[in-house]
Enzyme design. Structure first.
Site, mmCIF file in Angstrom:
data_model
loop_
_atom_site.group_PDB
_atom_site.id
_atom_site.type_symbol
_atom_site.label_atom_id
_atom_site.label_comp_id
_atom_site.label_asym_id
_atom_site.label_seq_id
_atom_site.Cartn_x
_atom_site.Cartn_y
_atom_site.Cartn_z
ATOM 1 N N ASP A 67 -0.569 27.947 31.342
ATOM 2 C CA ASP A 67 0.592 28.031 30.468
ATOM 3 C C ASP A 67 0.357 27.358 29.119
ATOM 4 O O ASP A 67 -0.642 26.651 28.929
ATOM 5 C CB ASP A 67 1.829 27.426 31.157
ATOM 6 C CG ASP A 67 1.497 26.136 31.911
ATOM 7 O OD1 ASP A 67 0.466 25.519 31.615
ATOM 8 O OD2 ASP A 67 2.269 25.768 32.799
ATOM 9 N N ASP A 136 10.923 19.648 39.686
ATOM 10 C CA ASP A 136 11.864 20.692 40.119
ATOM 11 C C ASP A 136 11.166 21.771 40.951
ATOM 12 O O ASP A 136 11.741 22.816 41.229
ATOM 13 C CB ASP A 136 12.573 21.316 38.911
ATOM 14 C CG ASP A 136 11.609 22.054 37.978
ATOM 15 O OD1 ASP A 136 10.388 22.070 38.259
ATOM 16 O OD2 ASP A 136 12.079 22.622 36.976
ATOM 17 N N HIS A 138 8.434 23.452 40.119
ATOM 18 C CA HIS A 138 7.739 24.526 39.401
ATOM 19 C C HIS A 138 6.231 24.448 39.565
ATOM 20 O O HIS A 138 5.658 23.371 39.658
ATOM 21 C CB HIS A 138 8.147 24.598 37.915
ATOM 22 C CG HIS A 138 7.678 23.460 37.056
ATOM 23 N ND1 HIS A 138 8.477 22.867 36.103
ATOM 24 C CD2 HIS A 138 6.488 22.809 36.966
ATOM 25 C CE1 HIS A 138 7.790 21.926 35.475
ATOM 26 N NE2 HIS A 138 6.581 21.866 35.985
ATOM 27 N N GLU A 143 10.074 28.021 36.536
ATOM 28 C CA GLU A 143 11.203 27.149 36.819
ATOM 29 C C GLU A 143 12.039 27.733 37.963
ATOM 30 O O GLU A 143 11.891 28.912 38.306
ATOM 31 C CB GLU A 143 12.060 27.020 35.550
ATOM 32 C CG GLU A 143 11.316 26.415 34.357
ATOM 33 C CD GLU A 143 11.077 24.908 34.480
ATOM 34 O OE1 GLU A 143 10.884 24.405 35.611
ATOM 35 O OE2 GLU A 143 11.063 24.234 33.441
#
Ligand code: F6R
Length: 263
Positions: A67, A136, A138, A143
């Site tokens: 990413d 979270d 990810h 997400e």
């Protein structure tokens, strides 16, 4: 999933670097999927040592990063491109044309993402994908709520991720709100996956993705659907796992287990 619980960050980094190094030794032109962030820093440091002291050769490797922040140019000091140069590429003998990191400042993100997927395919697919995990749940920047079949695309970051990553920027307002990220589907296409996690702050989410249900609310849980995943955790990140005794037994009896399962 194979779960390896290391004593501490140092051992976690050494074990994960050894997994990457043995992939490279087995196949000199391996295609690696790489991650940024704090977690793999120790792993990359150990890879540099293996390169310097033991001649680990990266010259035929191709790599694809997971990413990049949307909007940041490759030379921006907070870009993941810059991170990779600083912490890995400039210290080893990879060929720059074989180091692929999404281009954050692309003018046509949609076209870029399709091109990135094509390049991975043309390289023959990813042999070993390295991952960290966000608080979270990810993986890459997928997400909560991301499709478990998603491909490389632009994704809006959630508040928690923006807050977690603010430490690298001079203020939270400077953290980009979007990223270009491989999708969960892109990640699951890799032949082997290695996820590393350390620290108490990852304990809850590690228990959820390893021992909880598969859900798009914790995209790392999709790794349960892959047939060759190794998770390397330090004691703190493993502290909320229910089946620690089993994972440790498998690790201590690795030779016996590998003989039985044929790996
Ligand atoms: C980075 C990436 C992210 C990180 C995750 C954990 O390329 O894809 O998913 O792996 O946010 O980051 P750290 O390691 O900084 O806790």
């Amino acid at each position: 999933m194979e779960i390896i619980i290391a004593r501490d960050y140092e051992e976690m980094s050494k074990i994960s670097a050894d997994i990457i190094a043995s992939q490279i030794r087995k196949k000199h032109d391996s295609v690696l999927g790489l991650a940024t962030g704090d977690t793999p820093l120790g792993t990359y440091k150990e890879l540099l040592r293996l390169h310097r002291e033991e001649g680990l050769d990266f010259s035929k490797i191709k790599s694809f990063n997971l990413d990049e922040y949307h909007g940041l140019a490759p030379l921006h000091p907070n870009s993941y491109n810059f991170f990779m140069q600083e912490h890995l590429f400039k210290h080893i003998n990879t060929i720059p044309a074989n180091e692929f990191v999404p281009q954050g400042n692309t003018e046509d993100p949609e076209e870029f993402c399709a091109w990135y997927e094509r390049k991975i395919q043309e390289a023959g697919g990813i042999d070993l994908q390295v991952l960290g995990i966000g608080r979270d749940g990810h993986i890459a920047f997928n997400e909560p709520g991301s499709s478990l079949a998603s491909r490389t695309r632009v994704k809006a970051l959630v508040r928690k991720t923006i807050e977690d990553n603010a430490r690298f920027f001079s203020s939270i307002d400077e953290v980009p709100r979007f990223a270009i990220t491989m999708g969960v589907g892109t990640i699951l296409d890799a032949r082997r996956i290695l996820l590393v996690a350390n620290g108490q702050k990852k304990a809850e989410v590690c228990a959820q993705f390893i021992e909880g249900p598969v859900t798009s609310q914790i995209t790392a849980s999709a790794l349960q659907l892959h047939s060759h995943v190794t998770v390397v955790l330090d004691e703190e990140a493993a502290s909320k796992l229910q089946r620690k005794d089993y994972y440790n037994w498998v690790r201590d009896n690795k030779q016996l287990v590998h003989k039985k399962i044929g790996r």
